[in-house]
Design a protein around this motif. Structure first.
Motif, PDB file in Angstrom:
ATOM      1  N   ILE A   1      -6.284  -4.144 -12.923  1.00 42.89           N
ATOM      2  CA  ILE A   1      -7.240  -3.279 -13.616  1.00 42.89           C
ATOM      3  C   ILE A   1      -7.641  -3.911 -14.951  1.00 42.89           C
ATOM      4  O   ILE A   1      -8.819  -3.937 -15.303  1.00 42.89           O
ATOM      5  CB  ILE A   1      -6.646  -1.866 -13.829  1.00 42.89           C
TER       6      ILE A   1
ATOM      7  N   SER B   1       0.884  -1.166   0.000  1.00 41.52           N
ATOM      8  CA  SER B   1       0.000   0.000   0.000  1.00 41.52           C
ATOM      9  C   SER B   1       0.916   1.208   0.000  1.00 41.52           C
ATOM     10  O   SER B   1       2.051   1.137   0.475  1.00 41.52           O
ATOM     11  CB  SER B   1      -0.888   0.002   1.241  1.00 41.52           C
TER      12      SER B   1
ATOM     13  N   GLN C   1     -12.661  -7.196  -7.886  1.00 41.95           N
ATOM     14  CA  GLN C   1     -11.294  -6.973  -7.417  1.00 41.95           C
ATOM     15  C   GLN C   1     -10.921  -8.023  -6.379  1.00 41.95           C
ATOM     16  O   GLN C   1      -9.823  -8.581  -6.407  1.00 41.95           O
ATOM     17  CB  GLN C   1     -11.222  -5.572  -6.812  1.00 41.95           C
TER      18      GLN C   1
ATOM     19  N   ARG D   1      -7.985   7.410  -1.455  1.00 46.22           N
ATOM     20  CA  ARG D   1      -7.503   6.064  -1.117  1.00 46.22           C
ATOM     21  C   ARG D   1      -7.899   5.688   0.312  1.00 46.22           C
ATOM     22  O   ARG D   1      -8.320   4.571   0.580  1.00 46.22           O
ATOM     23  CB  ARG D   1      -5.988   5.977  -1.286  1.00 46.22           C
TER      24      ARG D   1
ATOM     25  N   ASP E   1      -0.318  -4.972 -10.631  1.00 43.33           N
ATOM     26  CA  ASP E   1      -0.832  -3.640 -10.346  1.00 43.33           C
ATOM     27  C   ASP E   1      -1.799  -3.308 -11.471  1.00 43.33           C
ATOM     28  O   ASP E   1      -2.992  -3.531 -11.364  1.00 43.33           O
ATOM     29  CB  ASP E   1       0.307  -2.626 -10.237  1.00 43.33           C
TER      30      ASP E   1
ATOM     31  N   TRP F   1     -15.576  -3.816  -6.481  1.00 48.37           N
ATOM     32  CA  TRP F   1     -14.954  -4.359  -5.277  1.00 48.37           C
ATOM     33  C   TRP F   1     -15.031  -5.891  -5.282  1.00 48.37           C
ATOM     34  O   TRP F   1     -14.054  -6.573  -5.012  1.00 48.37           O
ATOM     35  CB  TRP F   1     -15.606  -3.803  -4.014  1.00 48.37           C
TER      36      TRP F   1
ATOM     37  N   GLY G   1     -12.093   2.698  -8.486  1.00 50.09           N
ATOM     38  CA  GLY G   1     -11.462   1.891  -7.461  1.00 50.09           C
ATOM     39  C   GLY G   1     -10.871   2.712  -6.333  1.00 50.09           C
ATOM     40  O   GLY G   1     -10.328   2.164  -5.386  1.00 50.09           O
ATOM     41  N   GLU G   2     -10.968   4.023  -6.436  1.00 49.41           N
ATOM     42  CA  GLU G   2     -10.461   4.879  -5.365  1.00 49.41           C
ATOM     43  C   GLU G   2     -11.517   5.827  -4.822  1.00 49.41           C
ATOM     44  O   GLU G   2     -11.222   6.700  -4.027  1.00 49.41           O
ATOM     45  CB  GLU G   2      -9.244   5.658  -5.857  1.00 49.41           C
TER      46      GLU G   2
ATOM     47  N   LYS H   1      -9.964   2.199 -12.959  1.00 47.71           N
ATOM     48  CA  LYS H   1      -8.860   2.797 -12.208  1.00 47.71           C
ATOM     49  C   LYS H   1      -9.353   3.883 -11.257  1.00 47.71           C
ATOM     50  O   LYS H   1      -8.971   3.927 -10.095  1.00 47.71           O
ATOM     51  CB  LYS H   1      -7.839   3.371 -13.187  1.00 47.71           C
TER      52      LYS H   1
ATOM     53  N   ARG I   1      -4.968  -1.599  -4.137  1.00 44.53           N
ATOM     54  CA  ARG I   1      -6.259  -2.261  -4.295  1.00 44.53           C
ATOM     55  C   ARG I   1      -6.709  -3.052  -3.068  1.00 44.53           C
ATOM     56  O   ARG I   1      -7.391  -4.058  -3.186  1.00 44.53           O
ATOM     57  CB  ARG I   1      -6.253  -3.165  -5.518  1.00 44.53           C
ATOM     58  N   CYS I   2      -6.308  -2.645  -1.889  1.00 46.66           N
ATOM     59  CA  CYS I   2      -6.713  -3.269  -0.621  1.00 46.66           C
ATOM     60  C   CYS I   2      -6.294  -4.735  -0.512  1.00 46.66           C
ATOM     61  O   CYS I   2      -6.903  -5.520   0.211  1.00 46.66           O
ATOM     62  CB  CYS I   2      -8.224  -3.148  -0.395  1.00 46.66           C
TER      63      CYS I   2
END
Length: 193
Positions: free
Chosen positions: A37, A9, A84, A152, A33, A81, A55-56, A52, A102-103
């Motif tokens: 996506i 992270s 992902q 984020r 990474d 989510w 996702g934030e 992209k 991406r957690c």
């Protein structure tokens, strides 16, 4: 047996993506990474730019609220989510790897033998780095950094109920502005072995 995975992270501009790629190369394992996506784009049919950015953004934020409503079912962000989560889990099941953002630290907490890392640096280092890497924009580098990090953090909090960047949530936190990119890479590789 659980695969060994490094999750990274990072604060925007701290070099986390670069560090992740270099660690993977040094260890001879894949780094994921942008590939996440791409896979999510294939699975959902959403454009790569949308995947992209969405996702934030945490659902319930002004931007996501303007485009969706939970009363009618899952939002696009919820769908992303879930995809992902599946993509990251599948990548970790393939074998040892590095996953950036991406957690993944949360998603893999019980599914892999994870070394969770958070990369950060002071504002001056990051501002200079994003101008060097991405060029000047209308928005000041400091505003760009604050905005991206705020998104984020909100996304991470919404989906994981964990505080993003909080040292106790990671095995290792590294200041790339003080240590430098190469020393961060060396430290992570030494702990992984």
């Amino acid at each position: 047996m659980k695969n060994r995975v490094i999750t990274i992270s990072r604060e925007f501009g701290s070099g986390g993506h670069t560090i992740g790629k270099m660690v993977a190369e040094k260890l001879g394992i894949p780094c994921y990474d942008a590939e996440i996506i791409q896979e999510m784009t294939k699975e959902t049919g959403f454009s790569p730019d949308y995947v992209k950015e969405a996702g934030e953004y945490a659902p319930g934020s002004f931007l996501s609220a303007a485009f969706s409503n939970r009363m009618f079912g899952p939002t696009n962000e919820d769908i992303l989510w879930e995809r992902q989560y599946r993509v990251i889990t599948a990548l970790a099941e393939k074998g040892p790897c590095v996953i950036v953002g991406r957690c993944a630290d949360y998603i893999l907490r019980d599914k892999a033998d994870c070394l969770t890392v958070f990369i950060h640096a002071d504002m001056k280092f990051r501002a200079e780095r994003i101008v060097r890497e991405y060029g000047e924009r209308e928005q000041s580098p400091e505003e760009r950094l604050r905005d991206k990090d705020k998104r984020r953090a909100a996304y991470h909090r919404f989906y994981t109920d964990m505080k993003w960047g909080y040292a106790q949530n990671y095995h290792l936190t590294l200041d790339s502005g003080v240590l430098g990119i190469d020393r961060c890479v060396e430290t992570i590789c030494a702990l992984y072995r």
